[in-house]
Design an enzyme around this catalytic site. Structure first.
Site, PDB file in Angstrom:
ATOM      1  N   ARG A   7       0.831  -1.212   0.000  1.00  0.00           N
ATOM      2  CA  ARG A   7       0.000   0.000   0.000  1.00  0.00           C
ATOM      3  C   ARG A   7       0.861   1.256   0.000  1.00  0.00           C
ATOM      4  NH1 ARG A   7      -2.632  -4.390   1.778  1.00  0.00           N
ATOM      5  NH2 ARG A   7      -4.908  -4.432   1.913  1.00  0.00           N
ATOM      6  N   GLY A  67      -0.985 -12.141  -4.916  1.00  0.00           N
ATOM      7  CA  GLY A  67      -2.416 -11.850  -5.039  1.00  0.00           C
ATOM      8  C   GLY A  67      -2.731 -10.419  -4.635  1.00  0.00           C
ATOM      9  N   ASP A 101      -3.934 -15.573   7.419  1.00  0.00           N
ATOM     10  CA  ASP A 101      -2.677 -16.122   6.886  1.00  0.00           C
ATOM     11  C   ASP A 101      -1.959 -17.020   7.890  1.00  0.00           C
ATOM     12  OD1 ASP A 101      -3.014 -14.852   4.453  1.00  0.00           O
ATOM     13  OD2 ASP A 101      -1.943 -13.043   5.096  1.00  0.00           O
ATOM     14  N   ARG A 122      -4.558 -24.227   0.981  1.00  0.00           N
ATOM     15  CA  ARG A 122      -3.834 -24.437   2.246  1.00  0.00           C
ATOM     16  C   ARG A 122      -4.473 -25.501   3.124  1.00  0.00           C
ATOM     17  NH1 ARG A 122      -1.959 -18.228   3.480  1.00  0.00           N
ATOM     18  NH2 ARG A 122      -0.112 -18.361   2.145  1.00  0.00           N
TER      19      ARG A 122
HETATM   20  C1  S3P Z   1      -4.080  -9.204   2.235  1.00  0.00           C
HETATM   21  C2  S3P Z   1      -5.319  -9.721   2.479  1.00  0.00           C
HETATM   22  C3  S3P Z   1      -5.555 -11.159   2.683  1.00  0.00           C
HETATM   23  C4  S3P Z   1      -4.266 -11.913   3.007  1.00  0.00           C
HETATM   24  C5  S3P Z   1      -3.149 -11.516   2.112  1.00  0.00           C
HETATM   25  C6  S3P Z   1      -2.854 -10.024   2.216  1.00  0.00           C
HETATM   26  C7  S3P Z   1      -3.956  -7.746   2.009  1.00  0.00           C
HETATM   27  O1  S3P Z   1      -6.094 -11.704   1.489  1.00  0.00           O
HETATM   28  O2  S3P Z   1      -4.483 -13.302   2.919  1.00  0.00           O
HETATM   29  O3  S3P Z   1      -1.954 -12.220   2.451  1.00  0.00           O
HETATM   30  O4  S3P Z   1      -2.817  -7.215   2.052  1.00  0.00           O
HETATM   31  O5  S3P Z   1      -4.989  -7.098   1.787  1.00  0.00           O
HETATM   32  P1  S3P Z   1      -7.694 -11.731   1.171  1.00  0.00           P
HETATM   33  O6  S3P Z   1      -8.123 -10.347   0.941  1.00  0.00           O
HETATM   34  O7  S3P Z   1      -7.807 -12.584  -0.067  1.00  0.00           O
HETATM   35  O8  S3P Z   1      -8.300 -12.370   2.389  1.00  0.00           O
END
Ligand code: S3P
Length: 449
Positions: A33, A101, A327, A358
């Site tokens: 961010r 992701g 996580d 997982r």
């Molecule tokens: C994250 C949100 C989570 C987490 C990921 C980081 C983030 O994912 O599992 O490691 O930085 O917003 P989800 O939004 O898919 O739950």
């Protein structure tokens, strides 16, 4: 595409962990961010303690392709400078987001309200993960997408020339989807609202405010959190101090808990209440974890975690806690394998769509290590017998850093060594993991050929 050779590591049973004080790398969520908002704000942002893991470096590279200036200084301070809200440029090349992701979904949001086209891809793990959850609200804002079957990457996004503000209720508890909508709201006239039935990590909201955006947060009668962003704010460069990642601190913390005689202090860990579910759960299991020197840095609560080994007992972990420790289930399951009694974890459907499935990776790995474990569609039950598990297995890490680190921690306390078939994914979030664990007294090394 170049695919690196797998890098196996073996973790041998170790003595007590007691090298005193360590620091874990910067928080992954906050680092992404900081680069994104620093990369659109006008004026220079200084980012101290940025996680220099592969995932975050992918975000840095993508932001450069989108027109931001992003540089690492010789002093390890990162500097980012943007052209203001609404000024992203069309990337000349595919955005390759590797394993990340968070980069993929948040950047989709940022791009969605710009009249530009971008192509995105990632590694084999990311190309299996669902992008539809972010594409759906961004389509309502006016973006268009072409993706593979089941909304998988590679994909192309055509951002909206005239983005529409939306009011969106999250169908899954996901900070990434919430953040995608809020970031799209930045270059959208009017108010963009996200409703979260189950509140998730709020780093985007805290950092948007830190950069000068106007954001209101209300709580609905049903307990939902309602966040509204005023579009088209002026964001200006800021100083950001990234705390240590509580999700990374979880690995040395659990290693210290399960290895008798250990005492470890992890300094400067972020303790945002939306991230500390694991520590609450471990305390309920009987763990001796104290927060020392509690303080606030750049709007985020921070403290030093002092962890002492002790007996753990199995408990029921409520589904309502999942968003604050989403996580951490791989490492909690490892802790549960050392506990006395049964640990039941519920509300875990989201674990099936992380860097790997997982739920199945944890169940398969624990069972190979001699632990009795059962995975349901969205639950996990681990039978602890109060003595260290056997270990003595090779674990498939499935391109998942947290599976790799979790099982290397299991090997520290198990009766026999544990090997992971590929430790390379650890670089995504925790560069220097094995070195840090070894400094504490672990014995993690490349297996002899
Ligand atoms: C994250 C949100 C989570 C987490 C990921 C980081 C983030 O994912 O599992 O490691 O930085 O917003 P989800 O939004 O898919 O739950």
């Amino acid at each position: 595409m170049h695919v690196a050779a797998p890098r196996p590591l073996i973790s041998r049973p170790a003595g007590a962990l007691a090298a005193g004080r360590v620091r874990v790398p910067g928080d992954k969520s906050i680092s992404h961010r900081a680069l994104m908002l620093g990369g659109i704000a006008t004026g220079e942002s200084e980012i101290h303690g940025l996680l220099e893991g592969e995932d975050v470096l992918r975000t840095a590279a993508a932001m450069r392709l989108l027109g931001a200036e992003v540089e690492r200084g010789a002093d390890r301070v990162w500097r980012a400078c943007g052209r203001g809200v609404g000024a992203l440029i069309e990337p000349e090349d595919v955005l390759d987001l590797g394993n990340s992701g968070t980069s993929a979904r948040l950047l989709l949001g940022l791009i969605a309200s710009h009249p530009i086209t971008a192509c995105m891809t990632g590694d084999a793990s990311l190309r299996r993960r669902p992008m539809g959850r972010a594409m759906q609200p961004l389509t309502e804002i006016g973006a268009r997408f072409v993706a593979r079957a089941h909304d998988r990457m590679p994909l192309a996004i055509v951002g909206a020339a005239e983005p529409m503000p939306i009011r969106y209720r999250l169908p899954v508890a996901s900070a990434q989807v919430k953040s995608a909508v809020l970031l799209a709201g930045l270059n959208t006239p009017g108010a963009t609202t996200v409703i979260e039935p189950e509140p998730t990590r709020d780093h985007s909201e805290l950092m948007l405010r830190h950069f000068g955006a106007r954001l209101t947060i209300e709580h609905g009668k049903d307990g939902a959190r309602v966040t509204t962003l005023e579009g088209q704010p002026e964001l200006t460069g800021r100083v950001i101090r990234v705390p240590g990642d509580p999700s990374s601190a979880a690995f040395p913390a659990v290693a210290a808990l399960i290895r008798p005689g250990s005492e470890v202090t992890i300094e400067g860990v972020g303790l945002n209440p939306h991230r500390t579910g694991l520590y609450e759960t471990l305390r309920e299991m009987g763990a001796d974890i104290r927060v020392l020197n509690a303080r606030e840095e750049a709007g985020e609560p921070v403290g030093d975690l002092q962890v002492r080994a002790g007996t753990l007992r199995g408990i029921e972990v409520p589904a309502s806690r999942a968003p604050s420790m989403i996580d951490e289930y791989p490492i909690l399951a490892v802790a549960a394998a050392f506990a006395e009694g049964r640990t039941v974890m519920r509300g875990l459907a989201e674990l099936r769509v992380k860097e790997s499935d997982r739920l199945s990776a944890i169940a398969e790995g624990l069972s190979r290590c001699g632990v009795t474990v059962e995975a349901g569609p969205d639950s996990l039950t681990v039978e602890g017998v109060g003595t260290p598990p056997r270990g003595g297995a090779t674990i498939a890490t499935r391109l998942d850093h947290r599976i790799a680190m979790g099982f290397l921690v299991l090997g520290i306390g198990a009766a026999e060594p544990v090997t992971v078939d590929d430790a390379a994914p650890i670089e995504t979030s925790f560069p220097g993991f094995a070195e840090l664990m070894n400094r504490l007294g672990a014995d993690i090394a490349e297996p002899k050929a």
